[in-house]
Motif scaffolding. Sequence first.
Motif, PDB file in Angstrom:
ATOM      1  N   PRO A   1      42.053  34.098  36.617  1.00 49.83           N
ATOM      2  CA  PRO A   1      41.557  35.066  37.606  1.00 49.83           C
ATOM      3  C   PRO A   1      42.284  35.964  38.409  1.00 49.83           C
ATOM      4  O   PRO A   1      41.813  37.183  38.673  1.00 49.83           O
ATOM      5  CB  PRO A   1      40.876  33.750  38.643  1.00 49.83           C
ATOM      6  N   ALA A   2      43.588  35.881  38.677  1.00 46.87           N
ATOM      7  CA  ALA A   2      44.595  36.847  39.342  1.00 46.87           C
ATOM      8  C   ALA A   2      44.604  37.785  38.488  1.00 46.87           C
ATOM      9  O   ALA A   2      44.913  38.846  39.110  1.00 46.87           O
ATOM     10  CB  ALA A   2      45.579  36.204  39.580  1.00 46.87           C
ATOM     11  N   LEU A   3      44.713  37.744  37.239  1.00 44.73           N
ATOM     12  CA  LEU A   3      45.019  38.630  36.049  1.00 44.73           C
ATOM     13  C   LEU A   3      43.819  39.570  36.056  1.00 44.73           C
ATOM     14  O   LEU A   3      44.003  40.597  35.700  1.00 44.73           O
ATOM     15  CB  LEU A   3      45.639  38.221  34.879  1.00 44.73           C
ATOM     16  N   THR A   4      42.694  38.879  36.271  1.00 43.86           N
ATOM     17  CA  THR A   4      41.418  39.665  35.853  1.00 43.86           C
ATOM     18  C   THR A   4      41.279  40.491  37.168  1.00 43.86           C
ATOM     19  O   THR A   4      40.978  41.826  36.842  1.00 43.86           O
ATOM     20  CB  THR A   4      40.038  38.667  35.961  1.00 43.86           C
ATOM     21  N   LEU A   5      41.655  40.158  38.099  1.00 51.82           N
ATOM     22  CA  LEU A   5      41.556  40.847  39.440  1.00 51.82           C
ATOM     23  C   LEU A   5      42.382  42.253  39.253  1.00 51.82           C
ATOM     24  O   LEU A   5      42.123  43.341  39.558  1.00 51.82           O
ATOM     25  CB  LEU A   5      41.930  40.199  40.784  1.00 51.82           C
TER      26      LEU A   5
ATOM     27  N   TYR B   1      40.116  45.331  38.017  1.00 50.18           N
ATOM     28  CA  TYR B   1      39.514  45.977  39.207  1.00 50.18           C
ATOM     29  C   TYR B   1      40.952  46.624  39.764  1.00 50.18           C
ATOM     30  O   TYR B   1      40.805  47.102  40.872  1.00 50.18           O
ATOM     31  CB  TYR B   1      39.344  44.877  40.209  1.00 50.18           C
TER      32      TYR B   1
ATOM     33  N   LEU C   1      43.380  45.348  41.280  1.00 48.01           N
ATOM     34  CA  LEU C   1      43.528  44.738  42.563  1.00 48.01           C
ATOM     35  C   LEU C   1      45.012  44.002  42.218  1.00 48.01           C
ATOM     36  O   LEU C   1      44.928  42.766  41.734  1.00 48.01           O
ATOM     37  CB  LEU C   1      42.560  43.881  43.201  1.00 48.01           C
ATOM     38  N   TRP C   2      46.175  44.126  42.737  1.00 50.03           N
ATOM     39  CA  TRP C   2      47.431  43.632  42.690  1.00 50.03           C
ATOM     40  C   TRP C   2      47.793  43.082  43.974  1.00 50.03           C
ATOM     41  O   TRP C   2      47.523  43.759  45.123  1.00 50.03           O
ATOM     42  CB  TRP C   2      48.431  44.179  41.878  1.00 50.03           C
TER      43      TRP C   2
ATOM     44  N   ALA D   1      36.801  34.352  33.705  1.00 49.86           N
ATOM     45  CA  ALA D   1      37.981  34.153  33.923  1.00 49.86           C
ATOM     46  C   ALA D   1      38.093  32.749  34.535  1.00 49.86           C
ATOM     47  O   ALA D   1      38.985  31.904  34.077  1.00 49.86           O
ATOM     48  CB  ALA D   1      38.876  35.001  34.801  1.00 49.86           C
TER      49      ALA D   1
ATOM     50  N   THR E   1      42.542  38.876  46.756  1.00 48.71           N
ATOM     51  CA  THR E   1      43.603  39.102  45.712  1.00 48.71           C
ATOM     52  C   THR E   1      44.834  37.983  46.368  1.00 48.71           C
ATOM     53  O   THR E   1      45.357  37.275  45.425  1.00 48.71           O
ATOM     54  CB  THR E   1      44.293  40.537  45.587  1.00 48.71           C
TER      55      THR E   1
ATOM     56  N   VAL F   1      43.779  34.388  46.073  1.00 48.94           N
ATOM     57  CA  VAL F   1      43.653  33.899  44.704  1.00 48.94           C
ATOM     58  C   VAL F   1      45.099  33.816  44.248  1.00 48.94           C
ATOM     59  O   VAL F   1      45.346  32.628  43.591  1.00 48.94           O
ATOM     60  CB  VAL F   1      42.860  35.021  43.575  1.00 48.94           C
ATOM     61  N   TRP F   2      46.105  34.758  44.536  1.00 52.23           N
ATOM     62  CA  TRP F   2      47.531  34.502  44.012  1.00 52.23           C
ATOM     63  C   TRP F   2      48.080  33.363  44.723  1.00 52.23           C
ATOM     64  O   TRP F   2      48.707  32.576  44.132  1.00 52.23           O
ATOM     65  CB  TRP F   2      48.345  35.727  44.248  1.00 52.23           C
TER      66      TRP F   2
END
Lengths: 231, 231
Positions: free
Chosen positions: A32-36, A40, A42-43, B15, B121, B124-125
Amino acid sequence: MKENFYSLEYLPKMHRIGKIIGVVAVLASFMPALTLGVVYGLWPDMAALGTAAVSAIASFGVLWFVEPLSYYPVVGPVGTYMAFVSGNISNMRIPCASMAQISAEVEPGSDKGSIIATIGMGVSIVINTLVLTIGVIAGSSILSMLPASVVGALNYLLPALFGALLVQFGMKSKSHTVLMLVIGILLNIAINGGVFSWLPGANNYLSTLVCVFSSIAIMMVVSKKKAAKAA
Amino acid sequence: MEALKIANSLPMWLACGIAVVLVIAQALIFIKKAMDAAPEVGVTKEQVNKAIKSSALTSIGPSIVVLSGMLSLLVSVGGPMAWMRLSFIGSVMFESIAAGIGTGAVGVQLGVDELTPLALTMAVWTMILGSVGWIIFSTFAADKMEKIQAKVAGSNPAGLTIISSAAIIGAFAAMCSQKLVALNKASVATILGGLIMFVMMQITKSEKLAKLREWNLTIAILLGMIITAVL
């Protein structure tokens, strides 16, 4: 029946599968984090994430080690792989494994007990995931279908289950169980009183850790003494 | 609203779905392997069926409790993450605290302020980084703990059974005492569950009522829960 099947064939196979799934699970948890990030853009803000990670690890990091160690003697090697990928250990995995062992009439810690506990735990994971999946699809409407009194009463299900299971397992060694309960109560009074507030997050793990290992130590010493007397 | 749209988007469902599928796959694989191994260690088909039935029944109540926790998490981090996190590694307490720490690091109070994409974000992280340690440690320590346990059990063939029985008593003593020292209705439910279980075990001692025995726990848990709720 095969001699040593459990330790020579079953366990090594389960260790292998358990390790592979554990590694895949770590990777899957980042999806899910990588998908964001990838979909998107979003990092996370790295400086802020550093702060957040440090405070999350300060609160929960000890549990990473203490929980597997405390629950290992209860759930065994195969149970450990399953329990920590699926979570909800004290409120579902251990009660279900125990209930499965009781109804199949097998001893905890024996080969038979371990096989039955694995089946019981697996079934509880399937049911748990199904309930959550139905729940997330139906959304909040699903809980409103249950009367408020039922939802309220469910809060008392686990305490009643804990009490009943302690009696179920404790009847075979009554004085030991009473002693452990006294130790547990005194310990929890001390924890609530802030005696261990210098240990970060102690209220999350200390009572299980101390009770499990002191119970093992006391029972082993007592059984050795008994064996020495009998000899 | 932007953030929650992303949180509930199709890529996020996919995801998160990977992890949920993995949890179910692990459970099914382990159940299958354990069932294959059952006849080899002398566990009968009937025992397996009993284990499945009682575990399934036991998991329903706690699953609904987890479901209500998921619905509160769903509001703050969206459906997919709530669904994944509580099927996978999760516990309601950990997830909401970790999500709160993550959003807090960029100045968004979870459940109070509006969720921004950056805060999502971060949540999630932080949930992921705060919890991977559980899987990593338990996955790689399981076989080591097995060796240590075998050493502690020593040459005594009953050693492993003693350790497991003692650990179970210790674990449930810890859980019961946590509920007992709270001195609220959960304490009442714990005592009632234990008392009713004790009475049921006495009543079903006679061979005439042996058939009732497998209902002991269910009766103790349900009565304990219902009496507490109406008190």
